[in-house]
Write a protein that holds these residues in place. Structure first.
Motif, mmCIF file in Angstrom:
data_model
loop_
_atom_site.group_PDB
_atom_site.id
_atom_site.type_symbol
_atom_site.label_atom_id
_atom_site.label_comp_id
_atom_site.label_asym_id
_atom_site.label_seq_id
_atom_site.Cartn_x
_atom_site.Cartn_y
_atom_site.Cartn_z
ATOM 1 N N PRO A 15 0.945 -1.300 -0.065
ATOM 2 C CA PRO A 15 -0.010 0.108 -0.076
ATOM 3 C C PRO A 15 0.826 1.154 -0.012
ATOM 4 O O PRO A 15 2.008 1.235 0.554
ATOM 5 C CB PRO A 15 -0.768 -0.138 1.311
ATOM 6 N N VAL A 16 0.278 2.309 -0.617
ATOM 7 C CA VAL A 16 1.084 3.612 -0.504
ATOM 8 C C VAL A 16 0.079 4.497 -0.103
ATOM 9 O O VAL A 16 0.258 4.883 1.411
ATOM 10 C CB VAL A 16 1.480 3.866 -1.983
ATOM 11 N N LEU A 17 -1.016 4.947 -1.015
ATOM 12 C CA LEU A 17 -2.014 5.983 -0.307
ATOM 13 C C LEU A 17 -2.885 5.248 0.452
ATOM 14 O O LEU A 17 -3.904 5.592 1.228
ATOM 15 C CB LEU A 17 -2.668 6.657 -1.469
ATOM 16 N N ALA A 18 -3.139 3.865 0.121
ATOM 17 C CA ALA A 18 -4.030 2.942 0.749
ATOM 18 C C ALA A 18 -3.631 2.693 1.991
ATOM 19 O O ALA A 18 -2.285 2.321 2.335
ATOM 20 C CB ALA A 18 -4.258 1.634 -0.420
ATOM 21 N N VAL A 19 -4.510 2.248 3.123
ATOM 22 C CA VAL A 19 -4.206 1.872 4.282
ATOM 23 C C VAL A 19 -3.810 0.521 4.219
ATOM 24 O O VAL A 19 -2.695 0.182 4.874
ATOM 25 C CB VAL A 19 -5.619 1.728 5.074
ATOM 26 N N GLU A 20 -4.016 -0.317 3.171
ATOM 27 C CA GLU A 20 -3.689 -1.990 3.156
ATOM 28 C C GLU A 20 -4.146 -2.285 1.676
ATOM 29 O O GLU A 20 -4.999 -1.713 1.162
ATOM 30 C CB GLU A 20 -4.327 -2.718 4.110
ATOM 31 N N VAL A 21 -3.606 -3.269 1.129
ATOM 32 C CA VAL A 21 -3.935 -3.991 -0.057
ATOM 33 C C VAL A 21 -5.372 -4.702 0.158
ATOM 34 O O VAL A 21 -4.985 -5.761 1.353
ATOM 35 C CB VAL A 21 -2.790 -4.631 -0.851
ATOM 36 N N PRO A 22 -6.202 -4.421 -0.440
ATOM 37 C CA PRO A 22 -7.527 -5.188 -0.089
ATOM 38 C C PRO A 22 -7.118 -6.459 -0.378
ATOM 39 O O PRO A 22 -6.528 -7.031 -1.382
ATOM 40 C CB PRO A 22 -8.636 -4.751 -1.043
ATOM 41 N N SER A 23 -7.749 -7.502 0.287
ATOM 42 C CA SER A 23 -7.705 -8.929 0.222
ATOM 43 C C SER A 23 -8.876 -9.651 0.715
ATOM 44 O O SER A 23 -9.707 -8.935 1.555
ATOM 45 C CB SER A 23 -6.520 -9.589 0.723
ATOM 46 N N VAL A 24 -9.337 -10.825 0.402
ATOM 47 C CA VAL A 24 -10.212 -11.473 1.110
ATOM 48 C C VAL A 24 -10.223 -11.633 2.789
ATOM 49 O O VAL A 24 -11.263 -11.428 3.317
ATOM 50 C CB VAL A 24 -10.615 -13.008 0.562
ATOM 51 N N ALA A 25 -8.916 -11.905 2.955
ATOM 52 C CA ALA A 25 -8.561 -12.115 4.383
ATOM 53 C C ALA A 25 -8.907 -10.954 5.311
ATOM 54 O O ALA A 25 -9.284 -11.067 6.277
ATOM 55 C CB ALA A 25 -6.948 -12.504 4.539
ATOM 56 N N ASN A 26 -8.765 -9.749 4.920
ATOM 57 C CA ASN A 26 -8.890 -8.529 5.524
ATOM 58 C C ASN A 26 -10.118 -7.856 5.093
ATOM 59 O O ASN A 26 -10.639 -6.552 5.953
ATOM 60 C CB ASN A 26 -7.717 -7.348 5.413
ATOM 61 N N GLY A 27 -10.945 -8.486 4.335
ATOM 62 C CA GLY A 27 -12.198 -7.978 4.173
ATOM 63 C C GLY A 27 -12.540 -6.795 3.160
ATOM 64 O O GLY A 27 -13.560 -6.564 2.615
ATOM 65 N N GLY A 28 -11.538 -6.716 2.241
ATOM 66 C CA GLY A 28 -11.535 -5.610 1.403
ATOM 67 C C GLY A 28 -11.834 -6.262 0.054
ATOM 68 O O GLY A 28 -12.012 -5.586 -0.895
ATOM 69 N N VAL A 29 -11.949 -7.641 0.024
ATOM 70 C CA VAL A 29 -12.317 -8.160 -1.426
ATOM 71 C C VAL A 29 -13.414 -9.304 -0.944
ATOM 72 O O VAL A 29 -13.485 -9.784 -0.121
ATOM 73 C CB VAL A 29 -11.309 -8.939 -2.034
#
Length: 191
Positions: A48-62
């Motif tokens: 991630p740069v401007l994003a808090v984190e790279v979205p994934s299934v594990a973190n709920g972002g995908v």
């Protein structure tokens, strides 16, 4: 710091304009522009740069629905601002998408974005919807464009000699054709 290169002088400072894919423009863009994510230079991992984190299934972002429709949610860092202090928002991501998909005769730039079926922004969040699962979202927005500064201007023709506001560690100061391009510290840089 003075850096000499053998890439020659760039045609433009706009990474989305014709000639904007040159190595010299990439070097300059790396210093002044920022995106949601980038590839780590050492590991090659998407970070991630401007994003808090790279979205994934594990973190709920995908989230992948039964029919394959995939929703991806990016949250932008609270402290991320443009060089003028205006917060970077999901609206800037949507505006960047609109600019890129409006580019004519450059399918290598626009084609990846055709997979997005819907976008929505609210504050520091942007939601992308895809018809099927994909990892393309991880690298889709390497350079954001400040909507508050650029909207209503000629994006391809008007930002070649002076780039839009910085979201990166440096900002543009001057370009003396045939001689030098000067960048200075971006005091509003969040990192």
């Amino acid at each position: 710091v003075v850096i000499g290169t053998d890439f020659g002088e760039p045609e433009t400072l706009n990474p989305y304009a014709p000639g904007g894919d040159s190595p010299m423009v990439a070097d300059i863009a790396q210093a002044i522009h920022a995106g949601l994510t980038e590839a780590d230079g050492g590991s090659g991992e998407i970070v991630p740069v401007l994003a808090v984190e790279v979205p994934s299934v594990a973190n709920g972002g995908v989230m992948v629905a039964e029919d394959g429709t995939t929703t991806v949610v990016f949250r932008i860092r609270d402290e991320a601002t443009w060089a003028d202090g205006v917060p970077i928002t999901g609206g800037d991501v949507v505006f960047t998408y609109e600019v890129i998909t409006g580019i004519e005769d450059r399918p290598h730039l626009t084609e990846p974005y055709e997979a997005i079926t819907e976008m929505a922004a609210e504050g520091k969040t942007v939601t992308l919807t895809f018809a099927r699962p994909t990892l393309a979202f991880e690298t889709m927005f390497p350079t954001l464009i400040p909507a508050h500064q650029v909207r209503g201007t000629d994006v391809m023709g008007g930002w070649g000699q002076v780039p839009w506001l910085s979201a990166g560690p440096f900002q543009f100061e001057s370009w003396r054709p045939g001689e030098s391009i000067t960048l200075t510290r971006n005091d509003a840089y969040w990192k």
